[in-house]
Structure formats: structure tokens, C-alpha cells
Design a protein around this motif. Structure first.
Motif, PDB file in Angstrom:
ATOM      1  N   GLY A  69       0.818  -1.199   0.000  1.00 13.55           N
ATOM      2  CA  GLY A  69       0.000   0.000   0.000  1.00 13.55           C
ATOM      3  C   GLY A  69       0.854   1.252   0.000  1.00 13.55           C
ATOM      4  N   ARG A  70       0.214   2.376  -0.222  1.00 15.16           N
ATOM      5  CA  ARG A  70       0.918   3.652  -0.240  1.00 15.16           C
ATOM      6  C   ARG A  70       0.813   4.282   1.143  1.00 15.16           C
ATOM      7  NH1 ARG A  70      -1.752   7.252  -4.165  1.00 15.16           N
ATOM      8  NH2 ARG A  70       0.019   8.629  -3.862  1.00 15.16           N
ATOM      9  N   GLU A  71       1.867   4.170   1.916  1.00  8.60           N
ATOM     10  CA  GLU A  71       1.873   4.742   3.259  1.00  8.60           C
ATOM     11  C   GLU A  71       2.174   6.231   3.239  1.00  8.60           C
ATOM     12  OE1 GLU A  71       3.534   1.709   6.306  1.00  8.60           O
ATOM     13  OE2 GLU A  71       4.690   1.432   4.453  1.00  8.60           O
ATOM     14  N   GLY A  72       2.603   6.734   2.098  1.00 11.11           N
ATOM     15  CA  GLY A  72       2.844   8.159   1.954  1.00 11.11           C
ATOM     16  C   GLY A  72       3.919   8.678   2.888  1.00 11.11           C
ATOM     17  N   ILE A  73       3.672   9.847   3.424  1.00 10.28           N
ATOM     18  CA  ILE A  73       4.664  10.519   4.259  1.00 10.28           C
ATOM     19  C   ILE A  73       4.934   9.756   5.550  1.00 10.28           C
ATOM     20  CG2 ILE A  73       3.150  11.980   5.656  1.00 10.28           C
ATOM     21  CD1 ILE A  73       6.303  13.142   3.747  1.00 10.28           C
ATOM     22  N   ASN A  74       4.090   8.785   5.878  1.00  9.76           N
ATOM     23  CA  ASN A  74       4.304   7.971   7.072  1.00  9.76           C
ATOM     24  C   ASN A  74       5.119   6.711   6.789  1.00  9.76           C
ATOM     25  OD1 ASN A  74       2.722   9.666   8.807  1.00  9.76           O
ATOM     26  ND2 ASN A  74       0.882   8.816   7.849  1.00  9.76           N
ATOM     27  N   GLY A  75       5.465   6.500   5.526  1.00  7.18           N
ATOM     28  CA  GLY A  75       6.245   5.334   5.165  1.00  7.18           C
ATOM     29  C   GLY A  75       7.690   5.450   5.622  1.00  7.18           C
ATOM     30  N   ALA A  76       8.371   4.324   5.676  1.00  5.40           N
ATOM     31  CA  ALA A  76       9.750   4.307   6.169  1.00  5.40           C
ATOM     32  C   ALA A  76      10.692   5.105   5.283  1.00  5.40           C
ATOM     33  CB  ALA A  76      10.240   2.861   6.272  1.00  5.40           C
TER      34      ALA A  76
END
Length: 253
Positions: free
Chosen positions: A88-95
Motif C-alpha cells: 500500500g501507499r503509506e505516503g509521508i508515514n512510510g519508512a
């Protein structure tokens, strides 16, 4: 203006900004292949490997500074529509895309006159509000614009989100000819892009291995292809740099 080039890749930001009159103070890149390119092309510039370990104190200890600008194309994988990893696209919260926070941290401590950033347009719907909020929290205004490589006459669309941020009330926010920094940059691209497009056509004609015509497996070129794919378009960074320098000179006068 001395620039700290973060997430440097193969140096596209520094190439473009140096053409506009900036000086690269330091680079930061964690991947091995791009680091080898940077060491060859910028042998006199200090190269850090992990943005999380770069601090204002470390820069001072290494004799680097003052820093007038921060530039960087922070990782886009968590915001890209091309992300098919299944996570999925976690966006700015992604690692990876979440490494934006390291840019904000350094900007808060170094207080550069300008911050220039690049990412995919998908970031606009994947946490861009946090980027703007983080900038506002440390006292920076921002403008943003999606500018494709086509604007520079290059034969690929390559839409990218470009962001220019500066301290609230800074002279960099002034309009020149009714245009902001990024608007001025995009308006100048057709003229600047003539040379870039010509260089691309020359490169394309010589590098048959990019298309496999000479029998060399494309897989053997994979590190180079990946580095090129991750790189920004230097002529766009140059146009933005020129627009910044124009305002900087006006403010100094």
C-alpha cells in the motif's frame, strides 16, 4: 550560496544548481552505486552516507558551512502510484518517504535561506499537508508546482512535484514579473532546455546498450538505469536556482 544536497543520487541537483551559481557544500547518499558516481564527479565535496546522522554540529566539525540552501529529492516509494509492492501507499508515514522529517530537522537547525525539494505528484494526496505543516512550524513559507521534463523539451513526460520554501517574510517570496520562483523557473525552461534536449539526443544515439541493440543484456546496465531513473532533471533544478539567485541579488541590492 552554499547548498547541502541531501538524497543526492547521482548528483542531479548539484549539477543544476551549480550551473545557476550555487556551490555544493556537502552531499549525502546511502546507495553504493550513486556514491561511486558522486565520488568521481565531486571528488572535493564531503560525502555523508546516512541523512539521519547528519547534524549541524557534525557539519561544523567537518568545516562545512554556512549552509544557505538545502536541496533534495527525498524518497518517493511510499507516495508513488508505481508502488506495486502490495504494502500500500503509506505516503509521508512510510519508512522511506517519511525521511522527509530529516530534511525538516536539518532545516530547523541550519535555517537555510531556501529549501528546494522534488518528489512525485502522488505526494500531493499522500501526506503533503504534513510537509507544509512541518515547514510552517519551523517558520517557512512554501510554493509548489508540478513540472514535467517535457517543459524542458526532453522526450519523456516525467511529471514531478517541485517545492521551494523560504523563511516567512523572506525577499525570496517576492514576485518578479508577476511570477513566483517556480513559475519563473518553468517559464525559463524552453530556452534552457534546448541544450539539455540536444545533449539527451546525443546520449541516446550513442548508448545502444540502453536499448539492448548491441547484444548487451539490459540487466548488465541495471545499476546505471536505476540511477538515471531515480535522478532529477538537472535543467529544472538549474532554472529554479537561477530564479532564486535573481531574487537573492535583488534582495541584496
Amino acid at each position: 550560496m552554499k547548498v547541502l544536497d541531501l538524497f543526492s543520487g547521482i548528483g542531479g541537483f548539484s549539477v543544476g544548481l551549480e550551473r545557476a551559481g550555487f556551490e555544493t557544500a556537502a552531499l549525502c547518499e546511502i546507495e553504493d552505486f550513486p556514491r561511486r558516481i558522486l565520488k568521481k564527479q565531486f571528488p572535493e565535496v564531503h560525502l555523508y552516507d546516512d541523512v539521519r546522522l547528519v547534524t549541524a554540529d557534525q557539519l561544523r566539525a567537518d568545516g562545512i558551512g554556512p549552509i544557505h540552501a538545502i536541496a533534495g529529492g527525498f524518497p518517493c516509494q511510499d507516495a508513488s502510484v508505481a508502488n506495486t509492492s502490495g504494502k500500500g501507499r503509506e505516503g509521508i508515514n512510510g519508512a522511506r518517504t517519511g525521511l522527509w522529517s530529516e530534511v525538516a530537522r536539518l532545516a530547523a537547525s541550519l535555517r537555510p535561506e531556501v529549501i528546494v525539494l522534488e518528489n512525485v505528484p502522488g505526494l500531493l494526496s499522500a501526506g503533503f499537508g504534513r510537509v507544509l505543516g512541518d515547514l510552517a512550524e519551523i517558520g517557512y513559507d512554501a510554493e509548489w508546482r508540478v513540472i514535467p521534463a517535457l517543459s524542458a523539451g526532453l522526450p519523456h513526460r516525467r511529471e514531478r512535484l517541485w517545492i521551494a520554501a523560504y523563511p516567512c517574510g523572506s525577499g525570496l517570496s517576492r514576485l518578479v514579473g508577476g511570477k513566483s520562483i517556480l513559475e519563473s523557473a518553468e517559464a525559463a525552461l524552453p530556452q534552457l532546455g534546448d541544450e539539455a534536449a540536444g545533449s539527451w539526443r546525443s546520449l541516446d544515439a550513442r548508448l545502444g546498450s540502453l536499448r539492448g541493440r548491441d547484444g548487451v543484456r539490459v540487466g548488465m546496465d541495471r545499476p546505471r538505469l536505476k540511477a538515471c531513473g531515480n535522478a532529477i532533471v538537472p535543467v529544472i533544478a538549474e532554472a529554479i536556482g537561477r530564479a532564486i539567485m535573481e531574487r537573492h541579488i535583488m534582495e541584496a541590492a
